[in-house]
Motif scaffolding. Structure first.
Motif, PDB file in Angstrom:
ATOM      1  N   ASP A  14      18.884   4.722  13.992  1.00  0.00           N
ATOM      2  CA  ASP A  14      20.152   3.995  14.145  1.00  0.00           C
ATOM      3  C   ASP A  14      19.882   2.570  14.619  1.00  0.00           C
ATOM      4  OD1 ASP A  14      22.896   3.651  14.071  1.00  0.00           O
ATOM      5  OD2 ASP A  14      23.205   4.322  16.136  1.00  0.00           O
ATOM      6  N   ALA A  15      19.003   1.889  13.889  1.00  0.00           N
ATOM      7  CA  ALA A  15      18.604   0.533  14.261  1.00  0.00           C
ATOM      8  C   ALA A  15      19.436  -0.542  13.584  1.00  0.00           C
ATOM      9  CB  ALA A  15      17.125   0.312  13.920  1.00  0.00           C
ATOM     10  N   GLY A  16      20.539  -0.151  12.941  1.00  0.00           N
ATOM     11  CA  GLY A  16      21.401  -1.132  12.290  1.00  0.00           C
ATOM     12  C   GLY A  16      20.710  -1.753  11.091  1.00  0.00           C
ATOM     13  N   ARG A  17      20.853  -3.073  10.963  1.00  0.00           N
ATOM     14  CA  ARG A  17      20.285  -3.759   9.802  1.00  0.00           C
ATOM     15  C   ARG A  17      18.763  -3.691   9.777  1.00  0.00           C
ATOM     16  NH1 ARG A  17      24.137  -9.038  10.589  1.00  0.00           N
ATOM     17  NH2 ARG A  17      26.105  -7.970  10.216  1.00  0.00           N
ATOM     18  N   MET A  18      18.143  -3.477  10.925  1.00  0.00           N
ATOM     19  CA  MET A  18      16.690  -3.349  10.962  1.00  0.00           C
ATOM     20  C   MET A  18      16.222  -2.086  10.248  1.00  0.00           C
ATOM     21  SD  MET A  18      15.609  -6.049  12.394  1.00  0.00           S
ATOM     22  CE  MET A  18      13.898  -5.571  12.638  1.00  0.00           C
ATOM     23  N   SER A  19      17.156  -1.172   9.949  1.00  0.00           N
ATOM     24  CA  SER A  19      16.777   0.056   9.254  1.00  0.00           C
ATOM     25  C   SER A  19      16.238  -0.222   7.858  1.00  0.00           C
ATOM     26  CB  SER A  19      17.976   1.006   9.168  1.00  0.00           C
ATOM     27  OG  SER A  19      18.420   1.390  10.452  1.00  0.00           O
ATOM     28  N   VAL A  20      16.546  -1.392   7.292  1.00  0.00           N
ATOM     29  CA  VAL A  20      16.034  -1.697   5.948  1.00  0.00           C
ATOM     30  C   VAL A  20      14.513  -1.801   5.955  1.00  0.00           C
ATOM     31  CG1 VAL A  20      18.143  -2.862   5.219  1.00  0.00           C
ATOM     32  CG2 VAL A  20      16.342  -4.182   6.317  1.00  0.00           C
ATOM     33  N   LEU A  21      13.887  -1.951   7.121  1.00  0.00           N
ATOM     34  CA  LEU A  21      12.426  -1.971   7.183  1.00  0.00           C
ATOM     35  C   LEU A  21      11.838  -0.655   6.679  1.00  0.00           C
ATOM     36  CD1 LEU A  21      11.796  -3.684  10.642  1.00  0.00           C
ATOM     37  CD2 LEU A  21      11.489  -4.681   8.365  1.00  0.00           C
ATOM     38  N   ALA A  22      12.622   0.424   6.788  1.00  0.00           N
ATOM     39  CA  ALA A  22      12.139   1.717   6.310  1.00  0.00           C
ATOM     40  C   ALA A  22      11.884   1.679   4.817  1.00  0.00           C
ATOM     41  CB  ALA A  22      13.152   2.811   6.653  1.00  0.00           C
ATOM     42  N   ILE A  23      12.675   0.897   4.083  1.00  0.00           N
ATOM     43  CA  ILE A  23      12.497   0.807   2.635  1.00  0.00           C
ATOM     44  C   ILE A  23      11.148   0.182   2.306  1.00  0.00           C
ATOM     45  CG2 ILE A  23      13.459  -0.173   0.523  1.00  0.00           C
ATOM     46  CD1 ILE A  23      16.199  -0.101   1.851  1.00  0.00           C
ATOM     47  N   ALA A  24      10.787  -0.884   3.026  1.00  0.00           N
ATOM     48  CA  ALA A  24       9.486  -1.516   2.801  1.00  0.00           C
ATOM     49  C   ALA A  24       8.347  -0.594   3.216  1.00  0.00           C
ATOM     50  CB  ALA A  24       9.411  -2.836   3.569  1.00  0.00           C
ATOM     51  N   LEU A  25       8.531   0.131   4.301  1.00  0.00           N
ATOM     52  CA  LEU A  25       7.476   1.028   4.780  1.00  0.00           C
ATOM     53  C   LEU A  25       7.202   2.156   3.792  1.00  0.00           C
ATOM     54  CD1 LEU A  25       8.391   1.242   8.577  1.00  0.00           C
ATOM     55  CD2 LEU A  25       6.356   0.186   7.582  1.00  0.00           C
ATOM     56  N   THR A  26       8.241   2.645   3.103  1.00  0.00           N
ATOM     57  CA  THR A  26       8.006   3.706   2.123  1.00  0.00           C
ATOM     58  C   THR A  26       7.165   3.203   0.958  1.00  0.00           C
ATOM     59  OG1 THR A  26      10.128   3.171   1.068  1.00  0.00           O
ATOM     60  CG2 THR A  26      10.121   4.963   2.687  1.00  0.00           C
ATOM     61  N   THR A  27       7.383   1.963   0.554  1.00  0.00           N
ATOM     62  CA  THR A  27       6.564   1.392  -0.526  1.00  0.00           C
ATOM     63  C   THR A  27       5.110   1.271  -0.095  1.00  0.00           C
ATOM     64  OG1 THR A  27       8.474   0.147  -1.352  1.00  0.00           O
ATOM     65  CG2 THR A  27       6.292  -0.584  -2.061  1.00  0.00           C
ATOM     66  N   ILE A  28       4.898   0.789   1.129  1.00  0.00           N
ATOM     67  CA  ILE A  28       3.534   0.681   1.653  1.00  0.00           C
ATOM     68  C   ILE A  28       2.879   2.054   1.717  1.00  0.00           C
ATOM     69  CG2 ILE A  28       2.179   0.075   3.698  1.00  0.00           C
ATOM     70  CD1 ILE A  28       4.269  -2.092   4.277  1.00  0.00           C
ATOM     71  N   ALA A  29       3.643   3.049   2.168  1.00  0.00           N
ATOM     72  CA  ALA A  29       3.096   4.397   2.294  1.00  0.00           C
ATOM     73  C   ALA A  29       2.655   4.953   0.945  1.00  0.00           C
ATOM     74  CB  ALA A  29       4.142   5.318   2.935  1.00  0.00           C
ATOM     75  N   GLN A  30       3.483   4.780  -0.085  1.00  0.00           N
ATOM     76  CA  GLN A  30       3.127   5.359  -1.375  1.00  0.00           C
ATOM     77  C   GLN A  30       1.927   4.655  -1.991  1.00  0.00           C
ATOM     78  OE1 GLN A  30       6.780   4.917  -3.586  1.00  0.00           O
ATOM     79  NE2 GLN A  30       6.107   3.048  -4.601  1.00  0.00           N
ATOM     80  N   VAL A  31       1.794   3.340  -1.777  1.00  0.00           N
ATOM     81  CA  VAL A  31       0.629   2.627  -2.309  1.00  0.00           C
ATOM     82  C   VAL A  31      -0.643   3.121  -1.638  1.00  0.00           C
ATOM     83  CG1 VAL A  31      -0.502   0.384  -2.458  1.00  0.00           C
ATOM     84  CG2 VAL A  31       1.929   0.579  -2.980  1.00  0.00           C
ATOM     85  N   LEU A  32      -0.608   3.268  -0.319  1.00  0.00           N
ATOM     86  CA  LEU A  32      -1.794   3.713   0.407  1.00  0.00           C
ATOM     87  C   LEU A  32      -2.170   5.147   0.048  1.00  0.00           C
ATOM     88  CD1 LEU A  32      -1.112   2.171   3.944  1.00  0.00           C
ATOM     89  CD2 LEU A  32      -2.746   1.390   2.216  1.00  0.00           C
ATOM     90  N   VAL A  33      -1.185   6.021  -0.062  1.00  0.00           N
ATOM     91  CA  VAL A  33      -1.473   7.415  -0.421  1.00  0.00           C
ATOM     92  C   VAL A  33      -2.072   7.484  -1.819  1.00  0.00           C
ATOM     93  CG1 VAL A  33      -0.396   9.638  -0.964  1.00  0.00           C
ATOM     94  CG2 VAL A  33       0.251   8.422   1.112  1.00  0.00           C
ATOM     95  N   CYS A  34      -1.538   6.696  -2.725  1.00  0.00           N
ATOM     96  CA  CYS A  34      -2.075   6.693  -4.091  1.00  0.00           C
ATOM     97  C   CYS A  34      -3.478   6.090  -4.143  1.00  0.00           C
ATOM     98  CB  CYS A  34      -1.139   5.938  -5.021  1.00  0.00           C
ATOM     99  SG  CYS A  34       0.400   6.820  -5.363  1.00  0.00           S
ATOM    100  N   LEU A  35      -3.769   5.132  -3.263  1.00  0.00           N
ATOM    101  CA  LEU A  35      -5.127   4.602  -3.195  1.00  0.00           C
ATOM    102  C   LEU A  35      -6.091   5.688  -2.734  1.00  0.00           C
ATOM    103  CD1 LEU A  35      -7.132   2.267  -3.324  1.00  0.00           C
ATOM    104  CD2 LEU A  35      -6.466   1.656  -0.979  1.00  0.00           C
ATOM    105  N   ALA A  36      -5.666   6.489  -1.763  1.00  0.00           N
ATOM    106  CA  ALA A  36      -6.512   7.592  -1.298  1.00  0.00           C
ATOM    107  C   ALA A  36      -6.734   8.618  -2.408  1.00  0.00           C
ATOM    108  CB  ALA A  36      -5.865   8.258  -0.085  1.00  0.00           C
ATOM    109  N   ALA A  37      -5.739   8.777  -3.266  1.00  0.00           N
ATOM    110  CA  ALA A  37      -5.837   9.776  -4.336  1.00  0.00           C
ATOM    111  C   ALA A  37      -6.274   9.163  -5.658  1.00  0.00           C
ATOM    112  CB  ALA A  37      -4.482  10.472  -4.500  1.00  0.00           C
ATOM    113  N   ALA A  38      -6.852   7.967  -5.626  1.00  0.00           N
ATOM    114  CA  ALA A  38      -7.193   7.251  -6.855  1.00  0.00           C
ATOM    115  C   ALA A  38      -8.035   8.075  -7.828  1.00  0.00           C
ATOM    116  CB  ALA A  38      -7.892   5.935  -6.513  1.00  0.00           C
ATOM    117  N   PRO A  39      -9.138   8.740  -7.405  1.00  0.00           N
ATOM    118  CA  PRO A  39      -9.941   9.501  -8.379  1.00  0.00           C
ATOM    119  C   PRO A  39      -9.152  10.609  -9.057  1.00  0.00           C
ATOM    120  CG  PRO A  39     -11.138   9.175  -6.317  1.00  0.00           C
ATOM    121  CD  PRO A  39      -9.727   8.777  -6.056  1.00  0.00           C
ATOM    122  N   TRP A  40      -8.297  11.273  -8.308  1.00  0.00           N
ATOM    123  CA  TRP A  40      -7.521  12.370  -8.877  1.00  0.00           C
ATOM    124  C   TRP A  40      -6.433  11.847  -9.824  1.00  0.00           C
ATOM    125  CZ3 TRP A  40      -9.214  12.227  -3.821  1.00  0.00           C
ATOM    126  CH2 TRP A  40     -10.137  13.209  -3.466  1.00  0.00           C
TER     127      TRP A  40
END
Length: 826
Positions: free
Chosen positions: A412-438
């Motif tokens: 319930d951080a108000g407008r700062m909650s939009v940071l979660a949207i950017a964090l999800t993009t970062i998370a998926q890129v990093l997870v996919c980098l870890a899974a690159a060979p697969w």
């Protein structure tokens, strides 16, 4: 430095000229990201900049402004009270209102305005004589299109144009305003002895903060004392939310552009193996070669940023006129296109930074290749794989980012909650980098499904793991963003519309505002209700009033509730809260108001009003769609008495049982005065939905643009793949393979990347949509319901198909290569 520039010119820039298609496509993708960034900055900056320009143009050298708690202002008797406070050099009263059927900005002032030294005072000075000698005379801005002697309807009265101000007035509300002597303005708006603000200039040597405290004590809560700029800042809530969301979408294009540059740079290293080998043999250091590549990428990013910025200016200028009216409520100024000074430098810097960062990751291949190994195919070497330690670090970082996104979205951080949207993009890129060979293995497995051409495509994919991973990520991010953005938009539209569904419980509405716009002003004349009641088929009329007001440092929406009212947020009130609120025992506040003031149910809040400060209990914290402002709901009686706003701003009309709605609506339109709008309850709900949908159109458009960028990236990558394998294609053709076989192998490669990227994009998109819905609940103040539905498959199929379009051109190019041309030396 001279040697470095010579190398870049002779080697790097020459490569860009030799491959114009590759260069143009890369520049186009990066320019698209810059275009979106500048467009977003331009839209937000235009609205807030127009308001700031008007405030500074009116206020001049004013240190403080005493403004009305609501748009109905306060009694003129406060002027001598403020002027009598020690340290006040000038106290200039002013009326500021929108009047007439065209909602024209009307400014009223008297001789005391001369003490402000403002642009308005300078523009009006030449017209002083004409205003004094013309009964009911007004001066108009140069952009109004009016001439001296024209008559102007301003609602409660008609004015005569006594003067047209010169070009110097164009900076104020884009030259679309009317200024009149204070008494004339009060008469024209039907507000005798009322003003909206007092602009205060402090005496030399007087501390503004201390003076503000003294004036606040003198007015005793009957008005708000703050810096003049606060007025503009308070009305920017809706634009601030829109800017945060559109910036998130624009950043997605920059991420996709980064993956493209990573791929292009990596393949450029592979294509320049002979040149790199020669430079190394002549004593060139790896650091020097990498630096040259980074300079090349920086130049490319800068050029793309400049081109995209120019396009962004055009897009932003065109988008200004299509903003939903509800987002601009409370803005006095005419919105004109004002590009902030930081917009283009920030966009260019972001493009350069993304280009250099992506190129730096790809250019590491130079360090991993020895002079001897540089003479062999790079993608076949160990440099084409990702180190296990890097994959582990990426996995840990991805998990941390995903957890952080969930925490931010639910905090319930108000407008700062939009940071979660950017964090999800970062998370998926990093997870996919870890899974690159697969991921690469999955793509090659899918490719083999397409038979013999697929087997050739699978071998190609396995030989270039870095390129395949980057291309997969380009498609994945584009589709994931589209799925999550479109799904979240649909969830927001449905949830926002549901929060206003109670509007449909009323048969019809009568008021001066359009449907889909909060009915905050003006107060309806008493005779309107009498005229409505006299229409055949009308069973009863309910009063409703809303008003913008200042509370703390924020602007809130006051909503008057009476028995039988269907005004939001009535449906969110418990029976006990509803009864106590009607009895005047307290108020209900929206979540964002409670958050900003630190309030909970049972706390007390001080409401500044024109009749003084009233301390009331917070009976309940309620959800309310707060894209524009939060809400404070109180009894209609208290709203009218405390805020000196008798009457209503809109009427809810109930039809008699069996009455024909079309006939009654026609009768209402014929009975009410000109300037009144009549519309059904269903039309009101539809207008709210259209307004919310309009606010999300730009975000949705950006998401599809990102998919188009992904398609261009796939086109670029596969084209490079075809060029890199031209000898291999020639050998295959010499062995008897048909043109169709060659083209099918390229299409199989694209299909494998598209299907794997699309499937993962759909999964990540659904997960991101869930996090986005949680985040938007905090941003908008209303429960955003998470619902994937069939739209997930639709958006995934459409986005994947669009991305796959990029494979057509390379497939055709590969099939048209002759054997001789394919195996010829460079």
């Amino acid at each position: 430095m001279r040697a470095a520039l010579s190398r870049v010119r002779v080697l790097n820039l020459r490569e860009m000229r030799v491959h114009p298609g590759r260069t143009v496509m890369t520049v186009s993708v990066v320019a698209t990201a810059a275009c979106l960034l500048v467009a977003v900055f331009g839209i937000a900056g235009s609205v807030t900049g127009s308001a700031d320009r008007l405030v500074s143009g009116i206020g001049g050298n004013a240190d403080l402004e005493v403004s009305g708690v609501t748009d109905s202002g306060f009694d003129e008797s406060l002027v001598p009270v403020v002027a009598g406070v020690p340290g006040v050099a000038t106290a200039a009263p002013m009326l500021r209102a929108t009047a007439g059927p065209d909602r024209t900005l009307l400014l009223g002032a008297d001789a005391r305005m001369a003490g402000l030294g403002s642009e308005l005072q300078g523009a009006v000075a030449p017209a002083t004589t004409a205003l004094a000698t013309t009964p009911g005379g007004v001066a108009v801005g140069p952009a109004t299109g009016l001439s001296v002697g024209d008559r102007l309807d301003l609602g409660a009265g008609t004015a005569t144009v006594a003067a047209v101000l010169g070009p110097d007035a164009e900076r104020l509300s884009a030259g679309r305003f009317v200024v009149a002597p204070l008494a004339t303005a009060q008469a024209l708006t039907g507000r005798p002895d009322r003003i909206d603000s007092i602009l205060v200039v402090a005496a030399p040597g007087v501390d503004a903060a201390a003076l503000r405290a003294d004036i606040s004590e003198a007015v005793a809560g009957r008005a708000i004392v703050a810096e003049p700029s606060v007025r503009a800042a308070q009305s920017g809530g809706g634009i601030a939310v829109m800017r945060a969301l559109t910036l998130s979408a624009a950043s997605g294009a920059l991420v996709v552009a980064g993956f493209l540059i990573y791929t292009v740079t990596g393949m450029a290293v592979a294509a320049r193996r002979p040149t790199i080998s020669l430079l190394r043999a002549l004593g060139g250091r790896q650091r020097m070669i990498v630096r040259d590549l980074l300079i090349e990428s920086a130049l490319l990013g800068a050029v793309a940023g400049l081109i995209g910025s120019a396009l962004g200016v055009l897009v932003g200028r065109a988008a200004i006129g299509s903003l939903p009216a509800a987002l601009l409520q409370g803005f006095e100024a005419e919105t004109e296109y004002l590009l902030p000074g930081y917009a283009i430098p920030v966009a260019i810097a972001a493009c350069v930074a993304a280009s250099v960062a992506a190129a730096a990751l790809a250019a590491r291949q130079v360090h991993a290749v020895s002079p001897v190994e540089a003479l062999v195919p790079l993608e076949a070497s160990a440099a084409g794989t990702v180190r296990p330690s890097l994959r582990v670090a990426a996995l840990v970082g991805g998990v941390v980012a995903a957890v952080a996104a969930f925490v931010v979205a639910t905090s319930d951080a108000g407008r700062m909650s939009v940071l979660a949207i950017a964090l999800t993009t970062i998370a998926q890129v990093l997870v996919c980098l870890a899974a690159a060979p697969w991921l690469v293995r999955a793509a090659s497995t899918v490719a083999r499904v397409f038979g013999a051409p697929g087997a050739l495509a699978a071998a190609t994919l396995e030989r270039a793991p870095r390129r395949v991973w980057a291309t997969l990520m380009t498609v994945l991010v584009g589709i994931s963003m589209t799925v999550s953005t479109m799904g979240t938009n649909a969830n927001v539209i449905d949830s926002a519309t549901a929060s206003f569904a109670s509007l449909g419980d009323v048969d019809a509405y009568v008021g001066p505002s359009d449907p889909g716009v909060f009915p905050t002003a003006p107060i309806l004349p008493p005779e309107v209700e009498s005229a409505v009641l006299a229409v055949p088929g009308v069973a009863g009329v309910g009063s409703w009033q809303m008003a913008f007001a200042s509370l703390g440092d924020s602007r809130v929406m006051l909503t008057g509730i009476e028995d039988g009212s269907t005004a939001p947020p009535v449906r969110s009130l418990t029976d006990d809260t509803h009864a106590r609120l009607l009895a005047g025992e307290g108020v209900a506040v929206s979540r964002d108001v409670a958050r900003s003031l630190g309030l909970h149910a049972g706390d007390h809040v001080d409401l500044p009003t024109p009749t003084g400060v009233h301390s009331v209990e917070v009976l309940q914290v309620v959800p309310f769609f707060s894209a524009t402002s939060g809400v404070v709901a109180l009894s209609m009686t208290q709203l009218r008495q405390w805020y000196e706003r008798p009457g209503s701003t809109i009427l809810g009309v109930r039809f008699e049982p069996g009455a024909d709605p079309a006939t009654v609506l026609a009768g209402l339109r014929a009975a009410v005065p000109d300037g009144m709008n009549v519309y059904s309850g269903a039309e009101s709900v539809d207008a709210v939905e259209a307004s919310v949908r309009g606010a999300t159109v730009l975000i949705a458009a950006m998401a599809w643009i990102v998919v188009a960028v992904a398609a261009v990236a796939l086109l670029n990558t596969l084209t490079l793949s075809v060029l890199e394998r031209r000898r291999e294609i020639g050998v295959v053709r010499a062995m008897g393979a048909s043109r169709r076989f060659v083209s099918r192998s390229v299409l199989a490669e694209a299909a494998a990347i598209g299907l794997v990227g699309g499937g993962l994009g759909a999964l990540f998109g659904a997960a991101n949509q869930y996090v986005n819905s949680l985040a938007m609940t905090g941003v908008l103040g209303v429960d955003v319901r998470y619902d994937v539905g069939s739209a997930l498959l639709l958006f995934t199929a459409a986005a994947t198909a669009l991305a796959m379009v990029g494979a057509i051109v390379p497939a055709v190019q590969a099939s048209r290569r002759t054997v001789v041309a394919a195996i010829a030396a460079d």
